[in-house]
Design a protein around this motif. Sequence first.
Motif, PDB file in Angstrom:
ATOM      1  N   ASP A   1       0.822  -1.217   0.000  1.00 23.05           N
ATOM      2  CA  ASP A   1       0.000   0.000   0.000  1.00 23.05           C
ATOM      3  C   ASP A   1       0.855   1.265   0.000  1.00 23.05           C
ATOM      4  OD1 ASP A   1      -2.350  -1.399  -0.055  1.00 23.05           O
ATOM      5  OD2 ASP A   1      -2.768  -1.237   2.091  1.00 23.05           O
ATOM      6  N   ILE A   2       1.930   1.276   0.803  1.00 22.37           N
ATOM      7  CA  ILE A   2       2.745   2.496   0.884  1.00 22.37           C
ATOM      8  C   ILE A   2       3.544   2.700  -0.407  1.00 22.37           C
ATOM      9  CG2 ILE A   2       4.724   1.417   2.047  1.00 22.37           C
ATOM     10  CD1 ILE A   2       5.214   3.991   3.501  1.00 22.37           C
ATOM     11  N   VAL A   3       4.005   1.618  -1.018  1.00 22.59           N
ATOM     12  CA  VAL A   3       4.712   1.738  -2.296  1.00 22.59           C
ATOM     13  C   VAL A   3       3.756   2.273  -3.359  1.00 22.59           C
ATOM     14  CG1 VAL A   3       5.919   0.482  -4.125  1.00 22.59           C
ATOM     15  CG2 VAL A   3       6.349  -0.102  -1.733  1.00 22.59           C
ATOM     16  N   HIS A   4       2.551   1.750  -3.363  1.00 23.69           N
ATOM     17  CA  HIS A   4       1.530   2.199  -4.316  1.00 23.69           C
ATOM     18  C   HIS A   4       1.205   3.673  -4.102  1.00 23.69           C
ATOM     19  CE1 HIS A   4      -2.501   2.530  -6.183  1.00 23.69           C
ATOM     20  NE2 HIS A   4      -2.058   1.572  -6.990  1.00 23.69           N
ATOM     21  N   SER A   5       1.112   4.077  -2.816  1.00 17.30           N
ATOM     22  CA  SER A   5       0.793   5.464  -2.477  1.00 17.30           C
ATOM     23  C   SER A   5       1.863   6.431  -2.966  1.00 17.30           C
ATOM     24  CB  SER A   5       0.623   5.595  -0.962  1.00 17.30           C
ATOM     25  OG  SER A   5       0.433   6.928  -0.573  1.00 17.30           O
ATOM     26  N   VAL A   6       3.127   6.052  -2.800  1.00 15.43           N
ATOM     27  CA  VAL A   6       4.230   6.909  -3.258  1.00 15.43           C
ATOM     28  C   VAL A   6       4.236   7.005  -4.778  1.00 15.43           C
ATOM     29  CG1 VAL A   6       6.750   7.099  -3.412  1.00 15.43           C
ATOM     30  CG2 VAL A   6       5.679   6.568  -1.225  1.00 15.43           C
ATOM     31  N   LEU A   7       3.994   5.897  -5.457  1.00 16.16           N
ATOM     32  CA  LEU A   7       3.957   5.920  -6.924  1.00 16.16           C
ATOM     33  C   LEU A   7       2.813   6.804  -7.432  1.00 16.16           C
ATOM     34  CD1 LEU A   7       4.749   2.219  -7.894  1.00 16.16           C
ATOM     35  CD2 LEU A   7       6.060   4.240  -8.540  1.00 16.16           C
ATOM     36  N   GLU A   8       1.678   6.769  -6.723  1.00 12.62           N
ATOM     37  CA  GLU A   8       0.528   7.596  -7.109  1.00 12.62           C
ATOM     38  C   GLU A   8       0.848   9.083  -7.068  1.00 12.62           C
ATOM     39  OE1 GLU A   8      -3.754   5.528  -6.207  1.00 12.62           O
ATOM     40  OE2 GLU A   8      -2.680   6.393  -4.508  1.00 12.62           O
ATOM     41  N   LYS A   9       1.707   9.474  -6.118  1.00 10.81           N
ATOM     42  CA  LYS A   9       2.024  10.888  -5.924  1.00 10.81           C
ATOM     43  C   LYS A   9       3.268  11.328  -6.691  1.00 10.81           C
ATOM     44  CE  LYS A   9      -0.129  10.978  -1.356  1.00 10.81           C
ATOM     45  NZ  LYS A   9       0.072  11.127   0.106  1.00 10.81           N
ATOM     46  N   THR A  10       3.869  10.417  -7.425  1.00  8.81           N
ATOM     47  CA  THR A  10       5.090  10.732  -8.170  1.00  8.81           C
ATOM     48  C   THR A  10       4.760  11.496  -9.455  1.00  8.81           C
ATOM     49  OG1 THR A  10       6.173   8.740  -7.318  1.00  8.81           O
ATOM     50  CG2 THR A  10       7.124   9.731  -9.292  1.00  8.81           C
ATOM     51  N   PRO A  11       5.436  12.609  -9.725  1.00 10.18           N
ATOM     52  CA  PRO A  11       5.209  13.352 -10.980  1.00 10.18           C
ATOM     53  C   PRO A  11       5.391  12.447 -12.197  1.00 10.18           C
ATOM     54  CG  PRO A  11       6.572  14.632  -9.480  1.00 10.18           C
ATOM     55  CD  PRO A  11       6.437  13.274  -8.862  1.00 10.18           C
ATOM     56  N   PRO A  12       4.607  12.684 -13.261  1.00  9.85           N
ATOM     57  CA  PRO A  12       4.610  11.789 -14.427  1.00  9.85           C
ATOM     58  C   PRO A  12       5.991  11.526 -15.037  1.00  9.85           C
ATOM     59  CG  PRO A  12       2.802  13.359 -14.575  1.00  9.85           C
ATOM     60  CD  PRO A  12       3.612  13.765 -13.395  1.00  9.85           C
ATOM     61  N   GLU A  13       6.819  12.579 -15.175  1.00  5.24           N
ATOM     62  CA  GLU A  13       8.138  12.389 -15.788  1.00  5.24           C
ATOM     63  C   GLU A  13       9.014  11.457 -14.957  1.00  5.24           C
ATOM     64  OE1 GLU A  13       9.017  13.237 -18.678  1.00  5.24           O
ATOM     65  OE2 GLU A  13       7.319  14.511 -19.196  1.00  5.24           O
ATOM     66  N   LEU A  14       8.948  11.614 -13.621  1.00  4.60           N
ATOM     67  CA  LEU A  14       9.736  10.748 -12.745  1.00  4.60           C
ATOM     68  C   LEU A  14       9.166   9.335 -12.743  1.00  4.60           C
ATOM     69  CD1 LEU A  14      10.446  13.101  -9.691  1.00  4.60           C
ATOM     70  CD2 LEU A  14      11.909  12.596 -11.654  1.00  4.60           C
ATOM     71  N   ALA A  15       7.837   9.226 -12.833  1.00  2.23           N
ATOM     72  CA  ALA A  15       7.205   7.902 -12.904  1.00  2.23           C
ATOM     73  C   ALA A  15       7.672   7.163 -14.161  1.00  2.23           C
ATOM     74  CB  ALA A  15       5.681   8.047 -12.904  1.00  2.23           C
ATOM     75  N   ALA A  16       7.830   7.901 -15.252  1.00  7.16           N
ATOM     76  CA  ALA A  16       8.321   7.296 -16.497  1.00  7.16           C
ATOM     77  C   ALA A  16       9.749   6.769 -16.312  1.00  7.16           C
ATOM     78  CB  ALA A  16       8.278   8.319 -17.629  1.00  7.16           C
ATOM     79  N   ASP A  17      10.569   7.534 -15.575  1.00  8.57           N
ATOM     80  CA  ASP A  17      11.938   7.077 -15.287  1.00  8.57           C
ATOM     81  C   ASP A  17      11.920   5.781 -14.484  1.00  8.57           C
ATOM     82  OD1 ASP A  17      12.997   9.295 -16.550  1.00  8.57           O
ATOM     83  OD2 ASP A  17      13.158  10.473 -14.698  1.00  8.57           O
ATOM     84  N   ILE A  18      11.010   5.702 -13.521  1.00  8.36           N
ATOM     85  CA  ILE A  18      10.931   4.511 -12.668  1.00  8.36           C
ATOM     86  C   ILE A  18      10.500   3.293 -13.478  1.00  8.36           C
ATOM     87  CG2 ILE A  18       9.713   3.476 -10.696  1.00  8.36           C
ATOM     88  CD1 ILE A  18       9.620   6.424  -9.562  1.00  8.36           C
ATOM     89  N   CYS A  19       9.634   3.501 -14.458  1.00  4.71           N
ATOM     90  CA  CYS A  19       9.237   2.398 -15.350  1.00  4.71           C
ATOM     91  C   CYS A  19      10.464   1.822 -16.054  1.00  4.71           C
ATOM     92  CB  CYS A  19       8.230   2.881 -16.387  1.00  4.71           C
ATOM     93  SG  CYS A  19       6.558   3.050 -15.753  1.00  4.71           S
ATOM     94  N   ASP A  20      11.405   2.709 -16.421  1.00  3.04           N
ATOM     95  CA  ASP A  20      12.622   2.268 -17.108  1.00  3.04           C
ATOM     96  C   ASP A  20      13.654   1.704 -16.140  1.00  3.04           C
ATOM     97  OD1 ASP A  20      11.577   3.095 -19.530  1.00  3.04           O
ATOM     98  OD2 ASP A  20      12.439   5.111 -19.368  1.00  3.04           O
ATOM     99  N   ARG A  21      13.849   2.403 -15.020  1.00  6.62           N
ATOM    100  CA  ARG A  21      14.914   2.045 -14.090  1.00  6.62           C
ATOM    101  C   ARG A  21      14.503   0.997 -13.067  1.00  6.62           C
ATOM    102  NH1 ARG A  21      18.906   6.062 -12.945  1.00  6.62           N
ATOM    103  NH2 ARG A  21      19.113   7.546 -14.642  1.00  6.62           N
ATOM    104  N   GLY A  22      13.223   0.956 -12.751  1.00  4.20           N
ATOM    105  CA  GLY A  22      12.725   0.007 -11.766  1.00  4.20           C
ATOM    106  C   GLY A  22      12.810   0.530 -10.343  1.00  4.20           C
ATOM    107  N   ILE A  23      12.298  -0.260  -9.433  1.00  8.33           N
ATOM    108  CA  ILE A  23      12.324   0.042  -7.998  1.00  8.33           C
ATOM    109  C   ILE A  23      13.457  -0.756  -7.368  1.00  8.33           C
ATOM    110  CG2 ILE A  23      11.047  -0.149  -5.817  1.00  8.33           C
ATOM    111  CD1 ILE A  23       8.455  -0.055  -7.512  1.00  8.33           C
ATOM    112  N   VAL A  24      14.282  -0.100  -6.552  1.00  7.31           N
ATOM    113  CA  VAL A  24      15.404  -0.769  -5.895  1.00  7.31           C
ATOM    114  C   VAL A  24      15.021  -1.117  -4.456  1.00  7.31           C
ATOM    115  CG1 VAL A  24      17.808  -0.575  -5.168  1.00  7.31           C
ATOM    116  CG2 VAL A  24      17.078   0.415  -7.353  1.00  7.31           C
ATOM    117  N   LEU A  25      15.175  -2.391  -4.098  1.00  6.20           N
ATOM    118  CA  LEU A  25      14.874  -2.868  -2.745  1.00  6.20           C
ATOM    119  C   LEU A  25      16.150  -2.925  -1.918  1.00  6.20           C
ATOM    120  CD1 LEU A  25      12.435  -5.918  -3.109  1.00  6.20           C
ATOM    121  CD2 LEU A  25      11.932  -3.688  -2.143  1.00  6.20           C
TER     122      LEU A  25
END
Length: 342
Positions: free
Chosen positions: A259-283
């Motif tokens: 839920d918290i990961v989803h919440s942060v992604l929801e609030k992420t600006p579109p351009e940065l969200a696009a970067d995350i789609c390419d780079r992925g999430i680091v655990l």
Amino acid sequence: MFALSRDIGIDLGTASVLVYMKDEGIVLNEPSVVAIDRNTDKILAVGDEAKRMVGRTPGDIVAVRPMSAGVISDYDITEKMLKYFIQKACGGGIIMRPRIMICIPSEVTQVQKRAVIDAAVHAGARRAFLIEEPIAAAIGAGLDIEKPCGNMVVDIGGGTTDVAVISLGNAVVSKSIKVAGNNFDDAIIRYIRRKYNIIIGDRTAEEVKINIGSAYEKDKEEFMTVKGRSLISGLPKSFDISSKEVTEALQEPLADIIDIVHSVLEKTPPELAADICDRGIVLTGGGSLLHGLDKLLEEKMDVPVILANDPISCVALGTGKALDSLPLMEDHETVVDAFKIK
């Protein structure tokens, strides 16, 4: 009293303390546990030795964790624990007090920040600085956070899970919840008590989590023999538990993290969200080592999820590298905002 001064980075966690020393790397990794004599308030053991006492001490000796959910819950004991670890890491005799960088969860109050700084200074630091855990984790994982592109880090420690999207050295969106590795253990304890009417200790729950725990149902079911005390007879009892049952037990804390990961992604600006789609999430963090957690998050978020090379050490390495990046910090009362230090 205190050998030659060294800059030190400390991951002051709820479950463990890691110490990074410049030019040497991680020099100490011990549980953040302190054993105390209740009658005299004397500290009997710290770290590994104290953890071995958990659940096995007589009434006048208690093994406590002075950190709770990433913040100080017992100031005096935390100060003594820090002093012990600093002296152990430095190997005795320091001519100058070291400068210390300590990580903190991303959502802590100014009072909690001040408590950490005061404890570090009283424990032997010449200067103490703070860095938010997801920033330190990103640096320690080798991410280039100074560029104008989105990096997302999910740091799952013992007491807190910190999630942040970072760009230009700062957290653009960040959240922290008090659900992490210790909550996985608690969930296993509750499940076994409810299903088998048996009480097990924290250490046993941790062993179950490490050996057969999984966030995602395993292809081949595994079993482990567990020993505890029966609530019905009051006598010791052993039984077998399956990896499928442990996965079931972990659903609640895992849902909170999702839920918290989803919440942060929801609030992420579109351009940065696009970067995350390419780079992925680091655990990062010890809690991220739970089997199948990367696969579960990847399925739920529909974004690539990468487990850092050394997730347990990432935050400690990040604190040390942050110190290396601040050569002039001794000359400034206010430290660079890029590291969120107050």
